[in-house]
Design a protein around this motif. Structure first.
Motif, PDB file in Angstrom:
ATOM      1  N   ASP A  27     -16.829  -4.875  45.752  1.00  0.00           N
ATOM      2  CA  ASP A  27     -16.072  -6.127  45.864  1.00  0.00           C
ATOM      3  C   ASP A  27     -16.582  -7.128  44.832  1.00  0.00           C
ATOM      4  O   ASP A  27     -17.258  -8.100  45.150  1.00  0.00           O
ATOM      5  CB  ASP A  27     -16.175  -6.686  47.287  1.00  0.00           C
ATOM      6  N   ARG A  28     -16.228  -6.860  43.579  1.00  0.00           N
ATOM      7  CA  ARG A  28     -16.707  -7.694  42.472  1.00  0.00           C
ATOM      8  C   ARG A  28     -16.212  -9.124  42.569  1.00  0.00           C
ATOM      9  O   ARG A  28     -16.937 -10.065  42.270  1.00  0.00           O
ATOM     10  CB  ARG A  28     -16.273  -7.101  41.131  1.00  0.00           C
ATOM     11  N   GLU A  29     -14.963  -9.290  42.987  1.00  0.00           N
ATOM     12  CA  GLU A  29     -14.396 -10.639  43.048  1.00  0.00           C
ATOM     13  C   GLU A  29     -15.124 -11.515  44.067  1.00  0.00           C
ATOM     14  O   GLU A  29     -15.474 -12.661  43.785  1.00  0.00           O
ATOM     15  CB  GLU A  29     -12.910 -10.580  43.366  1.00  0.00           C
ATOM     16  N   GLU A  30     -15.343 -10.992  45.270  1.00  0.00           N
ATOM     17  CA  GLU A  30     -16.052 -11.770  46.287  1.00  0.00           C
ATOM     18  C   GLU A  30     -17.490 -12.022  45.864  1.00  0.00           C
ATOM     19  O   GLU A  30     -18.028 -13.113  46.073  1.00  0.00           O
ATOM     20  CB  GLU A  30     -16.003 -11.072  47.648  1.00  0.00           C
ATOM     21  N   ALA A  31     -18.132 -11.024  45.254  1.00  0.00           N
ATOM     22  CA  ALA A  31     -19.500 -11.224  44.751  1.00  0.00           C
ATOM     23  C   ALA A  31     -19.501 -12.329  43.702  1.00  0.00           C
ATOM     24  O   ALA A  31     -20.359 -13.229  43.740  1.00  0.00           O
ATOM     25  CB  ALA A  31     -20.054  -9.925  44.175  1.00  0.00           C
ATOM     26  N   ARG A  32     -18.552 -12.286  42.789  1.00  0.00           N
ATOM     27  CA  ARG A  32     -18.457 -13.309  41.735  1.00  0.00           C
ATOM     28  C   ARG A  32     -18.252 -14.697  42.356  1.00  0.00           C
ATOM     29  O   ARG A  32     -18.881 -15.672  41.939  1.00  0.00           O
ATOM     30  CB  ARG A  32     -17.313 -12.971  40.772  1.00  0.00           C
ATOM     31  N   ASN A  33     -17.409 -14.780  43.381  1.00  0.00           N
ATOM     32  CA  ASN A  33     -17.168 -16.062  44.052  1.00  0.00           C
ATOM     33  C   ASN A  33     -18.453 -16.591  44.697  1.00  0.00           C
ATOM     34  O   ASN A  33     -18.771 -17.775  44.591  1.00  0.00           O
ATOM     35  CB  ASN A  33     -16.071 -15.933  45.105  1.00  0.00           C
ATOM     36  N   ARG A  34     -19.167 -15.723  45.379  1.00  0.00           N
ATOM     37  CA  ARG A  34     -20.409 -16.151  46.038  1.00  0.00           C
ATOM     38  C   ARG A  34     -21.482 -16.532  45.031  1.00  0.00           C
ATOM     39  O   ARG A  34     -22.203 -17.506  45.217  1.00  0.00           O
ATOM     40  CB  ARG A  34     -20.922 -15.065  46.978  1.00  0.00           C
ATOM     41  N   PHE A  35     -21.593 -15.745  43.949  1.00  0.00           N
ATOM     42  CA  PHE A  35     -22.553 -16.094  42.904  1.00  0.00           C
ATOM     43  C   PHE A  35     -22.190 -17.451  42.284  1.00  0.00           C
ATOM     44  O   PHE A  35     -23.068 -18.268  42.018  1.00  0.00           O
ATOM     45  CB  PHE A  35     -22.602 -15.026  41.811  1.00  0.00           C
ATOM     46  N   GLY A  36     -20.901 -17.671  42.058  1.00  0.00           N
ATOM     47  CA  GLY A  36     -20.461 -18.941  41.479  1.00  0.00           C
ATOM     48  C   GLY A  36     -20.804 -20.125  42.366  1.00  0.00           C
ATOM     49  O   GLY A  36     -21.263 -21.174  41.882  1.00  0.00           O
ATOM     50  N   LEU A  37     -20.597 -19.975  43.662  1.00  0.00           N
ATOM     51  CA  LEU A  37     -20.943 -21.032  44.610  1.00  0.00           C
ATOM     52  C   LEU A  37     -22.451 -21.299  44.595  1.00  0.00           C
ATOM     53  O   LEU A  37     -22.894 -22.451  44.516  1.00  0.00           O
ATOM     54  CB  LEU A  37     -20.483 -20.649  46.019  1.00  0.00           C
ATOM     55  N   LEU A  38     -23.223 -20.233  44.640  1.00  0.00           N
ATOM     56  CA  LEU A  38     -24.679 -20.379  44.592  1.00  0.00           C
ATOM     57  C   LEU A  38     -25.134 -21.036  43.292  1.00  0.00           C
ATOM     58  O   LEU A  38     -26.027 -21.890  43.291  1.00  0.00           O
ATOM     59  CB  LEU A  38     -25.344 -19.008  44.724  1.00  0.00           C
ATOM     60  N   TRP A  39     -24.517 -20.642  42.178  1.00  0.00           N
ATOM     61  CA  TRP A  39     -24.885 -21.205  40.886  1.00  0.00           C
ATOM     62  C   TRP A  39     -24.642 -22.713  40.885  1.00  0.00           C
ATOM     63  O   TRP A  39     -25.487 -23.487  40.417  1.00  0.00           O
ATOM     64  CB  TRP A  39     -24.104 -20.531  39.762  1.00  0.00           C
ATOM     65  N   SER A  40     -23.511 -23.137  41.442  1.00  0.00           N
ATOM     66  CA  SER A  40     -23.227 -24.573  41.476  1.00  0.00           C
ATOM     67  C   SER A  40     -24.199 -25.303  42.405  1.00  0.00           C
ATOM     68  O   SER A  40     -24.550 -26.451  42.144  1.00  0.00           O
ATOM     69  CB  SER A  40     -21.774 -24.834  41.880  1.00  0.00           C
ATOM     70  N   GLU A  41     -24.650 -24.649  43.456  1.00  0.00           N
ATOM     71  CA  GLU A  41     -25.636 -25.259  44.352  1.00  0.00           C
ATOM     72  C   GLU A  41     -27.009 -25.367  43.689  1.00  0.00           C
ATOM     73  O   GLU A  41     -27.714 -26.355  43.880  1.00  0.00           O
ATOM     74  CB  GLU A  41     -25.754 -24.447  45.642  1.00  0.00           C
ATOM     75  N   LEU A  42     -27.388 -24.352  42.929  1.00  0.00           N
ATOM     76  CA  LEU A  42     -28.703 -24.360  42.278  1.00  0.00           C
ATOM     77  C   LEU A  42     -28.771 -25.408  41.179  1.00  0.00           C
ATOM     78  O   LEU A  42     -29.774 -26.096  41.028  1.00  0.00           O
ATOM     79  CB  LEU A  42     -29.027 -22.990  41.675  1.00  0.00           C
ATOM     80  N   GLY A  43     -27.730 -25.492  40.385  1.00  0.00           N
ATOM     81  CA  GLY A  43     -27.708 -26.433  39.278  1.00  0.00           C
ATOM     82  C   GLY A  43     -28.643 -26.026  38.160  1.00  0.00           C
ATOM     83  O   GLY A  43     -29.412 -25.071  38.272  1.00  0.00           O
ATOM     84  N   ALA A  44     -28.591 -26.783  37.097  1.00  0.00           N
ATOM     85  CA  ALA A  44     -29.386 -26.487  35.896  1.00  0.00           C
ATOM     86  C   ALA A  44     -30.884 -26.610  36.148  1.00  0.00           C
ATOM     87  O   ALA A  44     -31.680 -26.012  35.428  1.00  0.00           O
ATOM     88  CB  ALA A  44     -28.965 -27.408  34.760  1.00  0.00           C
ATOM     89  N   ASP A  45     -31.262 -27.384  37.152  1.00  0.00           N
ATOM     90  CA  ASP A  45     -32.684 -27.590  37.427  1.00  0.00           C
ATOM     91  C   ASP A  45     -33.174 -26.769  38.612  1.00  0.00           C
ATOM     92  O   ASP A  45     -34.289 -26.976  39.086  1.00  0.00           O
ATOM     93  CB  ASP A  45     -32.957 -29.079  37.688  1.00  0.00           C
ATOM     94  N   GLY A  46     -32.354 -25.845  39.091  1.00  0.00           N
ATOM     95  CA  GLY A  46     -32.759 -25.015  40.216  1.00  0.00           C
ATOM     96  C   GLY A  46     -33.916 -24.099  39.857  1.00  0.00           C
ATOM     97  O   GLY A  46     -34.282 -23.960  38.679  1.00  0.00           O
TER      98      GLY A  46
END
Length: 166
Positions: A27-46
């Motif tokens: 399920d690449r699409e759902e994985a990509r969606n979850r990674f994208g959400l996590l990436w936005s939560e972490l931010g550049a300074d995560g």
């Protein structure tokens, strides 16, 4: 306070692991969606280890080779930041040292897909050098990752053979 921070960091790695299971389950699409959400939560300074791990796997969800390269470069950048932030022997530094052969191998494969063989050769050489440092005991992590190391080393060998035929 430290325990709360560690629990929070463990939760991030758990979420990354859940998305990786989706990815490996197809399920690449759902994985990509979850990674994208996590990436936005972490931010550049995560946390650099989180950014490195997440970007490393996010690259595998991409359909476009240029996007895959961009994510693999983010993973390497985070790894390099972590190496500079933590003393040698720190558990996160050891984890990143164990990932370095794979990070460079992925970049070599990306550059090859994009028909940039010179850049691919540079990263393939860096992948082999990083794998050799692990084998030589440079990270102290070999025992914990020897199966992983063997798989990465075999992939390095396969890509090298493929590039020789070019």
């Amino acid at each position: 306070m430290v325990e709360q921070q560690e629990a929070s960091e463990d939760a991030v790695m758990t979420r990354i692991g859940q998305a990786v299971m989706l990815l490996h389950g197809g399920d690449r699409e759902e994985a990509r969606n979850r990674f994208g959400l996590l990436w936005s939560e972490l931010g550049a300074d995560g946390d650099a280890l989180h950014r490195c791990t997440l970007a490393h796997y996010m690259a595998d969800t991409q359909d476009d080779p240029g996007d895959e390269l961009a994510w693999d470069l983010r993973a390497l950048t985070a790894a390099e930041a972590l190496s500079g932030d933590r003393p040698d022997g720190h558990r996160d530094s050891l984890a990143v040292q164990a990932l370095c052969p794979s990070l460079h191998l992925n970049l070599a494969a990306d550059y090859l897909k994009l028909q940039r063989p010179d850049a691919a050769r540079i990263h393939l050489r860096q992948a082999r050098d990083a794998a050799d440092r692990l084998e030589g005991g440079g990270s102290g992590a070999r025992g914990a990752h020897s199966g992983y190391d063997g798989g990465v080393r075999a992939a390095i060998d396969r890509l090298e053979l493929r590039m020789r035929g070019m």
